[in-house]
Design a protein around this motif. Structure first.
Motif, PDB file in Angstrom:
ATOM      1  N   ARG A 168       0.858  -1.196   0.000  1.00  0.00           N
ATOM      2  CA  ARG A 168       0.000   0.000   0.000  1.00  0.00           C
ATOM      3  C   ARG A 168       0.887   1.236   0.000  1.00  0.00           C
ATOM      4  O   ARG A 168       2.033   1.188   0.441  1.00  0.00           O
ATOM      5  CB  ARG A 168      -0.903   0.036   1.244  1.00  0.00           C
ATOM      6  CG  ARG A 168      -1.849  -1.132   1.369  1.00  0.00           C
ATOM      7  CD  ARG A 168      -3.055  -0.777   2.237  1.00  0.00           C
ATOM      8  NE  ARG A 168      -2.686  -0.283   3.553  1.00  0.00           N
ATOM      9  CZ  ARG A 168      -3.572   0.194   4.439  1.00  0.00           C
ATOM     10  NH1 ARG A 168      -4.855   0.259   4.121  1.00  0.00           N
ATOM     11  NH2 ARG A 168      -3.182   0.608   5.623  1.00  0.00           N
ATOM     12  N   PRO A 169       0.353   2.383  -0.483  1.00  0.00           N
ATOM     13  CA  PRO A 169       1.140   3.619  -0.409  1.00  0.00           C
ATOM     14  C   PRO A 169       1.506   3.948   1.040  1.00  0.00           C
ATOM     15  O   PRO A 169       0.707   3.706   1.960  1.00  0.00           O
ATOM     16  CB  PRO A 169       0.198   4.682  -0.986  1.00  0.00           C
ATOM     17  CG  PRO A 169      -0.776   3.920  -1.823  1.00  0.00           C
ATOM     18  CD  PRO A 169      -0.944   2.586  -1.149  1.00  0.00           C
ATOM     19  N   THR A 170       2.706   4.466   1.243  1.00  0.00           N
ATOM     20  CA  THR A 170       3.117   4.862   2.584  1.00  0.00           C
ATOM     21  C   THR A 170       2.399   6.154   2.998  1.00  0.00           C
ATOM     22  O   THR A 170       1.820   6.857   2.161  1.00  0.00           O
ATOM     23  CB  THR A 170       4.633   5.082   2.638  1.00  0.00           C
ATOM     24  OG1 THR A 170       5.011   5.989   1.588  1.00  0.00           O
ATOM     25  CG2 THR A 170       5.385   3.772   2.441  1.00  0.00           C
ATOM     26  N   VAL A 171       2.448   6.455   4.281  1.00  0.00           N
ATOM     27  CA  VAL A 171       1.755   7.637   4.803  1.00  0.00           C
ATOM     28  C   VAL A 171       2.260   8.908   4.114  1.00  0.00           C
ATOM     29  O   VAL A 171       1.473   9.758   3.694  1.00  0.00           O
ATOM     30  CB  VAL A 171       1.931   7.734   6.334  1.00  0.00           C
ATOM     31  CG1 VAL A 171       1.383   9.061   6.852  1.00  0.00           C
ATOM     32  CG2 VAL A 171       1.223   6.576   7.027  1.00  0.00           C
ATOM     33  N   TRP A 172       3.578   9.034   3.957  1.00  0.00           N
ATOM     34  CA  TRP A 172       4.105  10.265   3.362  1.00  0.00           C
ATOM     35  C   TRP A 172       3.751  10.365   1.880  1.00  0.00           C
ATOM     36  O   TRP A 172       3.565  11.482   1.356  1.00  0.00           O
ATOM     37  CB  TRP A 172       5.611  10.385   3.571  1.00  0.00           C
ATOM     38  CG  TRP A 172       6.476   9.593   2.629  1.00  0.00           C
ATOM     39  CD1 TRP A 172       7.031   8.386   2.860  1.00  0.00           C
ATOM     40  CD2 TRP A 172       6.891   9.973   1.312  1.00  0.00           C
ATOM     41  NE1 TRP A 172       7.757   7.967   1.769  1.00  0.00           N
ATOM     42  CE2 TRP A 172       7.697   8.927   0.806  1.00  0.00           C
ATOM     43  CE3 TRP A 172       6.662  11.084   0.495  1.00  0.00           C
ATOM     44  CZ2 TRP A 172       8.271   8.963  -0.463  1.00  0.00           C
ATOM     45  CZ3 TRP A 172       7.241  11.119  -0.775  1.00  0.00           C
ATOM     46  CH2 TRP A 172       8.034  10.076  -1.235  1.00  0.00           C
ATOM     47  N   ALA A 173       3.639   9.209   1.206  1.00  0.00           N
ATOM     48  CA  ALA A 173       3.295   9.222  -0.222  1.00  0.00           C
ATOM     49  C   ALA A 173       1.886   9.756  -0.440  1.00  0.00           C
ATOM     50  O   ALA A 173       1.576  10.294  -1.512  1.00  0.00           O
ATOM     51  CB  ALA A 173       3.430   7.822  -0.815  1.00  0.00           C
ATOM     52  N   ILE A 174       1.032   9.632   0.567  1.00  0.00           N
ATOM     53  CA  ILE A 174      -0.343  10.129   0.475  1.00  0.00           C
ATOM     54  C   ILE A 174      -0.453  11.558   1.010  1.00  0.00           C
ATOM     55  O   ILE A 174      -1.055  12.430   0.374  1.00  0.00           O
ATOM     56  CB  ILE A 174      -1.302   9.219   1.268  1.00  0.00           C
ATOM     57  CG1 ILE A 174      -1.289   7.798   0.700  1.00  0.00           C
ATOM     58  CG2 ILE A 174      -2.728   9.774   1.247  1.00  0.00           C
ATOM     59  CD1 ILE A 174      -2.013   6.796   1.583  1.00  0.00           C
ATOM     60  N   HIS A 175       0.139  11.793   2.166  1.00  0.00           N
ATOM     61  CA  HIS A 175      -0.099  13.041   2.890  1.00  0.00           C
ATOM     62  C   HIS A 175       1.080  14.022   2.847  1.00  0.00           C
ATOM     63  O   HIS A 175       0.954  15.132   3.372  1.00  0.00           O
ATOM     64  CB  HIS A 175      -0.439  12.744   4.354  1.00  0.00           C
ATOM     65  CG  HIS A 175      -1.670  11.904   4.513  1.00  0.00           C
ATOM     66  ND1 HIS A 175      -2.945  12.416   4.399  1.00  0.00           N
ATOM     67  CD2 HIS A 175      -1.826  10.579   4.768  1.00  0.00           C
ATOM     68  CE1 HIS A 175      -3.825  11.455   4.583  1.00  0.00           C
ATOM     69  NE2 HIS A 175      -3.174  10.327   4.795  1.00  0.00           N
ATOM     70  N   GLY A 176       2.181  13.615   2.252  1.00  0.00           N
ATOM     71  CA  GLY A 176       3.354  14.469   2.224  1.00  0.00           C
ATOM     72  C   GLY A 176       4.244  14.242   3.436  1.00  0.00           C
ATOM     73  O   GLY A 176       3.798  13.744   4.479  1.00  0.00           O
ATOM     74  N   LYS A 177       5.506  14.629   3.306  1.00  0.00           N
ATOM     75  CA  LYS A 177       6.483  14.348   4.364  1.00  0.00           C
ATOM     76  C   LYS A 177       6.225  15.117   5.657  1.00  0.00           C
ATOM     77  O   LYS A 177       6.332  14.534   6.752  1.00  0.00           O
ATOM     78  CB  LYS A 177       7.899  14.608   3.838  1.00  0.00           C
ATOM     79  CG  LYS A 177       8.307  13.618   2.762  1.00  0.00           C
ATOM     80  CD  LYS A 177       9.707  13.865   2.237  1.00  0.00           C
ATOM     81  CE  LYS A 177      10.070  12.817   1.173  1.00  0.00           C
ATOM     82  NZ  LYS A 177      11.421  13.028   0.627  1.00  0.00           N
ATOM     83  N   PRO A 178       5.878  16.416   5.611  1.00  0.00           N
ATOM     84  CA  PRO A 178       5.654  17.128   6.882  1.00  0.00           C
ATOM     85  C   PRO A 178       4.565  16.496   7.742  1.00  0.00           C
ATOM     86  O   PRO A 178       4.748  16.297   8.947  1.00  0.00           O
ATOM     87  CB  PRO A 178       5.274  18.540   6.424  1.00  0.00           C
ATOM     88  CG  PRO A 178       5.933  18.700   5.086  1.00  0.00           C
ATOM     89  CD  PRO A 178       5.814  17.347   4.460  1.00  0.00           C
ATOM     90  N   GLN A 179       3.434  16.153   7.131  1.00  0.00           N
ATOM     91  CA  GLN A 179       2.356  15.562   7.919  1.00  0.00           C
ATOM     92  C   GLN A 179       2.692  14.132   8.346  1.00  0.00           C
ATOM     93  O   GLN A 179       2.264  13.676   9.427  1.00  0.00           O
ATOM     94  CB  GLN A 179       1.043  15.572   7.125  1.00  0.00           C
ATOM     95  CG  GLN A 179       0.471  16.964   6.876  1.00  0.00           C
ATOM     96  CD  GLN A 179      -0.033  17.640   8.152  1.00  0.00           C
ATOM     97  OE1 GLN A 179       0.405  17.342   9.260  1.00  0.00           O
ATOM     98  NE2 GLN A 179      -0.980  18.557   7.983  1.00  0.00           N
ATOM     99  N   ALA A 180       3.455  13.422   7.540  1.00  0.00           N
ATOM    100  CA  ALA A 180       3.865  12.074   7.931  1.00  0.00           C
ATOM    101  C   ALA A 180       4.807  12.129   9.140  1.00  0.00           C
ATOM    102  O   ALA A 180       4.758  11.251  10.010  1.00  0.00           O
ATOM    103  CB  ALA A 180       4.539  11.368   6.757  1.00  0.00           C
TER     104      ALA A 180
END
Length: 358
Positions: free
Chosen positions: A121-133
């Motif tokens: 599955r897509p990683t958290v940062w791949a969906i929400h961006g690095k700052p929010q991850a």
């Protein structure tokens, strides 16, 4: 109904993975329910990022029973608790805390490594961006301590709770130190197998050993009982990571979902590569150095690295080292003052981890 009740309903419908030893299934539903209940009451979308990473929500925010890994660390914690005579239900907040620490590290690892996919599955940062991850990872780590505080409600004395919190914090720091070293190795060509194993001891082994120590110390206050479990966890942690390293290069794609040599294409300096670097000819060392500095290492380069690994016996050496750590783990658990059932479960776990294919 609340999210925890929805999760319980979902888990009852979920199929049980057949390849894991039974001990992984004994606690799994309880671990998931404990984890989701910690998140109950937190309504910001931030916490849905955590639920997504843990497999409780899909990418659209709908309830999901997607696998979030083996739950090895939390399982070991509960196994240790029962092996020394405790009730695992009392220790569930600590088991959940271990999962939260582990997953905090995975969220941040994905950011630092630039990995866009984890567990298919897509990683958290791949969906929400690095700052929010980054925020999601930090929230996950703080919630680990929130979970630990629940131990007081389960009858764990405050003095023991403080010791347990200190252990988890010290272990988290070791984990971060290990990640620092791992990242620093990317820019170095002089890493020895000793350097690599020291890094693994911090990054991977420390949390696995902590899981066993934590599970035991919440039940007994006797280092003669706890130390063999800690030693067992240390050896198991090394075997676990070295097996991961083998699978990252020679794993079966139909099982791991990754092509042969995937870690080479990512230029990961895992144990077999470091061993080959140490034991190859000067010409081969220069080849490895050149290839691992190439930002676009491709199939031809991967094939050449595999040839060098084969020529140095890196695969066989790595498997022999895994078996050595497994044997040391067996000796520790044979000497440990644990229940017969606990000893049998730990032994089964060693056998599985030494030859696992995923």
């Amino acid at each position: 109904m609340g999210f925890t009740r929805k999760l319980l309903s979902s888990l009852k419908k979920a199929s049980t993975p057949m390849m894991l030893p039974d001990i992984f299934h004994r606690y799994r539903n309880q671990i998931d329910i404990e984890l989701s209940s910690i998140l109950d009451g937190y309504q910001l979308p931030l916490y849905d990022m955590l639920r997504y990473h843990l497999g409780y929500l899909d990418i659209h925010g709908n309830p999901s029973n997607h696998s979030n890994g083996k739950a090895l660390r939390s399982t070991l914690c509960l196994m240790a608790c029962e092996a020394v005579g405790g009730d695992f239900h009392r220790t569930l907040p600590a088991a959940a805390a271990l999962e939260l620490v582990h997953n905090f590290s995975l969220i941040h690892d994905d950011i630092q490594d630039g990995d866009r996919e984890r567990r298919h599955r897509p990683t958290v940062w791949a969906i929400h961006g690095k700052p929010q991850a980054i925020n999601a990872g930090m929230a996950m780590r703080v919630l680990a301590n929130v979970s630990m505080m629940r131990l007081n409600e389960r009858g764990v004395p405050s003095s023991t709770l403080l010791q347990a919190l200190a252990l988890l914090d010290q272990t988290s720091l070791r984990l971060i130190e290990g990640q620092y070293l791992d990242l620093s190795f990317e820019q170095r060509q002089d890493i020895s197998t000793e350097d690599y194993l020291n890094m693994v001891k911090l990054k991977t082994v420390s949390l696995i050993a902590c899981a066993l120590e934590l599970g035991a110390m919440l039940v007994v206050d006797d280092r003669c009982l706890i130390q063999p479990l800690l030693n067992f966890g240390t050896n198991l942690g090394f075997a676990f990571q070295l097996r991961d390293d083998l699978l990252g290069i020679w794993g079966d794609q139909s099982i791991t979902g990754k092509p042969v040599g995937s870690d080479i294409l990512r230029r990961k300096k895992s144990y077999p590569v470091v061993f080959a670097w140490e034991n190859s000819s000067d010409s081969e060392k220069n080849t490895l150095s050149s290839l691992y500095q190439d930002d676009r290492l491709e199939e031809d380069g991967k094939s050449r690295v595999l040839e060098i690994l084969d020529g140095t016996g890196a695969r066989n050496h790595s498997q022999a080292l895994i078996e050595k750590y497994c044997q040391d783990a067996r000796l520790e658990i044979e000497q440990a003052q644990v229940s017969a059932t606990g000893r049998a479960c730990f032994t089964e776990l060693i056998e599985f981890l030494s030859i696992r294919e995923f």
